[in-house]
Design a protein around this motif. Structure first.
Motif, short mmCIF file in Angstrom:
data_model
loop_
_atom_site.label_atom_id
_atom_site.label_comp_id
_atom_site.label_asym_id
_atom_site.label_seq_id
_atom_site.Cartn_x
_atom_site.Cartn_y
_atom_site.Cartn_z
N PRO A 100 5.97 -20.46 -13.23
CA PRO A 100 4.41 -20.03 -13.01
C PRO A 100 4.36 -18.96 -12.09
N TYR A 101 3.27 -18.18 -12.07
CA TYR A 101 3.28 -17.06 -10.96
C TYR A 101 2.15 -17.36 -10.05
N SER A 102 2.41 -16.79 -8.86
CA SER A 102 1.29 -17.05 -7.94
C SER A 102 0.52 -15.53 -7.55
N LEU A 103 -0.54 -15.54 -7.37
CA LEU A 103 -1.20 -14.38 -7.48
C LEU A 103 -1.31 -13.99 -5.81
N GLN A 104 -0.83 -12.65 -5.55
CA GLN A 104 -0.81 -12.35 -4.08
C GLN A 104 -1.89 -11.30 -3.91
N LYS A 105 -2.82 -11.68 -3.04
CA LYS A 105 -3.81 -11.03 -2.48
C LYS A 105 -3.54 -10.01 -1.42
N TRP A 106 -3.78 -8.53 -1.77
CA TRP A 106 -3.69 -7.56 -0.76
C TRP A 106 -4.48 -7.73 0.43
N ARG A 107 -4.18 -7.50 1.62
CA ARG A 107 -5.13 -7.58 2.85
C ARG A 107 -6.13 -6.57 2.60
N PRO A 108 -7.23 -6.67 3.40
CA PRO A 108 -8.00 -5.61 3.52
C PRO A 108 -7.41 -4.19 3.67
N GLN A 109 -7.95 -3.57 2.92
CA GLN A 109 -6.96 -2.10 2.81
C GLN A 109 -7.21 -1.07 3.87
N GLN A 110 -6.69 -1.57 4.84
CA GLN A 110 -6.31 -0.73 6.05
C GLN A 110 -5.21 -0.53 6.65
N TYR A 111 -4.24 -1.04 6.08
CA TYR A 111 -2.96 -0.98 6.42
C TYR A 111 -1.94 0.02 5.50
N GLY A 112 -0.77 0.20 6.29
CA GLY A 112 0.04 1.44 5.62
C GLY A 112 0.72 0.92 4.40
N LEU A 113 1.33 1.90 3.70
CA LEU A 113 2.04 1.58 2.43
C LEU A 113 3.28 0.64 2.80
N GLY A 114 4.01 1.15 4.04
CA GLY A 114 5.14 0.23 4.41
C GLY A 114 4.78 -1.19 4.92
N SER A 115 3.68 -1.12 5.56
CA SER A 115 3.41 -2.55 5.78
C SER A 115 2.95 -3.33 4.73
N ASP A 116 2.31 -2.66 3.89
CA ASP A 116 2.05 -3.39 2.21
C ASP A 116 3.20 -3.94 1.62
N LEU A 117 4.40 -3.28 1.66
CA LEU A 117 5.66 -3.56 1.16
C LEU A 117 6.42 -4.76 1.94
N HIS A 118 6.27 -4.83 3.21
CA HIS A 118 6.85 -5.79 3.95
C HIS A 118 6.12 -7.07 4.00
N VAL A 119 4.85 -6.88 3.93
CA VAL A 119 3.79 -8.15 3.34
C VAL A 119 4.40 -8.90 2.32
N TRP A 120 4.60 -8.03 1.03
CA TRP A 120 4.77 -8.19 -0.35
C TRP A 120 6.23 -9.03 -0.07
N SER A 121 7.17 -8.52 0.59
CA SER A 121 8.60 -9.19 1.14
C SER A 121 8.41 -10.42 1.34
N GLY A 122 7.18 -11.04 2.24
CA GLY A 122 7.13 -12.27 2.58
C GLY A 122 6.50 -13.15 1.57
N TYR A 123 5.71 -12.78 0.63
CA TYR A 123 5.53 -13.37 -0.67
C TYR A 123 6.47 -13.69 -1.28
N LEU A 124 7.55 -12.74 -1.51
CA LEU A 124 8.75 -12.99 -2.22
C LEU A 124 9.61 -14.12 -1.74
N TRP A 125 9.76 -14.27 -0.38
CA TRP A 125 10.31 -14.95 0.11
C TRP A 125 9.88 -16.48 -0.08
N ALA A 126 8.66 -16.49 0.00
CA ALA A 126 7.58 -17.76 -0.46
C ALA A 126 8.00 -18.09 -1.86
N GLY A 127 8.06 -17.13 -2.80
CA GLY A 127 8.27 -17.56 -4.19
C GLY A 127 9.65 -18.16 -4.20
#
Length: 401
Positions: A100-127
């Motif tokens: 199954p897939y889990s929907l990852q919600k972006w944070r309020p869009q006030q953060y940098g591109l690099g920050s977004d990629l590192h948040v995404w990696s946190g979701y990958l680890w949880a996955g």
């Protein structure tokens, strides 16, 4: 148990024709890959020192071996795949259509591109730890509204969510045919502290590097074309030649970043001293420095104290970004505000700029900055794996998560 993949040559009968040998080789490789995928459905932490090893025998055929390449990047980023063991495990996770897939919600869009990629990696680890694929369907601040429209539109009528990564990193979140029938779920976001807690046998920086490697393996032709455009502009005063064997990329993240840098920026003289150290230790006959920054004050400060014999190049992102940056009141995460103003075009500029920066063999970074960290992750996991460890990096402000 962890499984290290290596590709070794096998002898074949000299009586076989080249065509038969090619067919036999492809059949063997296909069977081996299917066996690997079957065994690696789930990542199991290990103390194996080879966990993040790169197999240098799998060098890309698109790798440029020439020391100077005229307006052509080091290799074709649109044709690469993940090489490290963990990046391959992430690929297998995201392509396992039985999960199954889990929907990852972006944070309020006030953060940098690099920050977004590192948040995404946190979701990958949880996955990985919960047997879920990760999908990020929301509109992403950093997608170029105009140029990404075509790549995102082909999924618009799908009954299951499609990924906002499809425009820049099309293999990061593939859509499976039966996603609309699969059970959906949510996995907890693995924050920096949670990552540290879960990764007692794997360092957090190593996992993040593998996640970034996977995301960029490959990039879309759009991103590659943007990088080629920028490279031609950046190195036009050098005849369009990228002097990578003598090129030192520095990333100076000033502006609002002082808020996260212990309330003070990394001093320009620290960059100057680091460049001199690289030049002396590597006996560089000429010095070429690519300055990557979003802050006009940082560029001015660097030029004022740089050795006049150095060849200085300025990141094209800086020039494209400057009209939106000049005379602006500095607030937290200015880049995200400018991404909004440019309707995401600043995101494409940033992606192209990153690939150009990675043409260097030497780097002076401050990984307290997410963007420096992304640059370093790709340097060590993507570039070094294709040039037998040809790069070096000095970190002026380290960050361990």
């Amino acid at each position: 148990d962890n499984m290290k993949i290596s590709r070794k040559s096998r002898g074949t009968s000299s009586s076989l024709t080249p065509a038969i040998r090619r067919v036999a080789g492809l059949a063997f490789a296909g069977g081996f890959i299917m066996l690997y995928v079957a065994l690696m459905d789930r990542f199991v932490p290990t103390r194996d020192a080879e966990l993040f090893a790169i197999d240098y025998s799998q060098l890309s055929s698109s790798l440029s071996t020439a020391p100077h390449t005229k307006t052509t990047l080091r290799f074709d980023w649109s044709k690469i795949g993940p090489y490290s063991v963990v990046a391959k495990q992430l690929r297998d996770l995201q392509n396992n259509c039985s999960l199954p897939y889990s929907l990852q919600k972006w944070r309020p869009q006030q953060y940098g591109l690099g920050s977004d990629l590192h948040v995404w990696s946190g979701y990958l680890w949880a996955g990985l730890n919960n047997n879920f694929r990760i999908m990020s369907p929301d509109d992403w601040l950093w997608n170029d509204d105009e140029l990404c429209a075509a790549s995102l539109a082909k999924y618009a009528n799908a009954s299951a969510p499609s990924s906002s990564f499809n425009c820049y990193m099309p293999s990061a979140e593939p859509q499976c045919p039966d996603d609309q029938k699969l059970r959906k779920g949510r996995v907890p976001y693995a924050s920096c502290g949670k990552l540290s807690e879960w990764t007692d046998n794997i360092t957090v920086p190593d996992f993040r590097a593998a996640a970034t490697e996977f995301a960029f393996s490959p990039v879309s032709p759009l991103v590659l074309a943007e990088a080629e455009r920028q490279a031609k502009l950046v190195f036009r005063d050098n005849g369009g030649i990228i002097p990578r064997e003598e090129l030192i990329t520095i990333h100076v993240r000033w502006g609002d970043k002082a808020m996260e840098m212990d309330r003070r920026n990394v001093a320009i003289m620290q960059y100057i001293d680091a460049i001199k150290k690289i030049v002396d230790e590597n006996k560089l006959s000429s010095v070429h420095v690519l300055v990557c920054t979003e802050d006009p004050k940082a560029l001015t400060a660097f030029r004022e104290v740089a050795d006049p014999t150095w060849n200085i190049y300025v990141d094209q992102f800086y020039n494209d970004y400057l009209p939106y940056r000049e005379n602006r009141v500095i607030v937290y995460n200015v880049p995200s505000h400018i991404a909004n103003e440019t309707k995401g075009k600043a995101g494409l500029w940033a992606m192209g700029s990153l690939l150009v920066a990675l043409e260097a063999n030497f780097f002076v970074l401050a990984t307290k900055s997410n963007w420096s960290r992304v640059m370093n992750e790709l340097r060590r996991n993507v570039v070094d794996s294709r040039c037998n460890g040809c790069t070096q990096m000095i970190d002026l402000k380290e960050y361990e998560c």
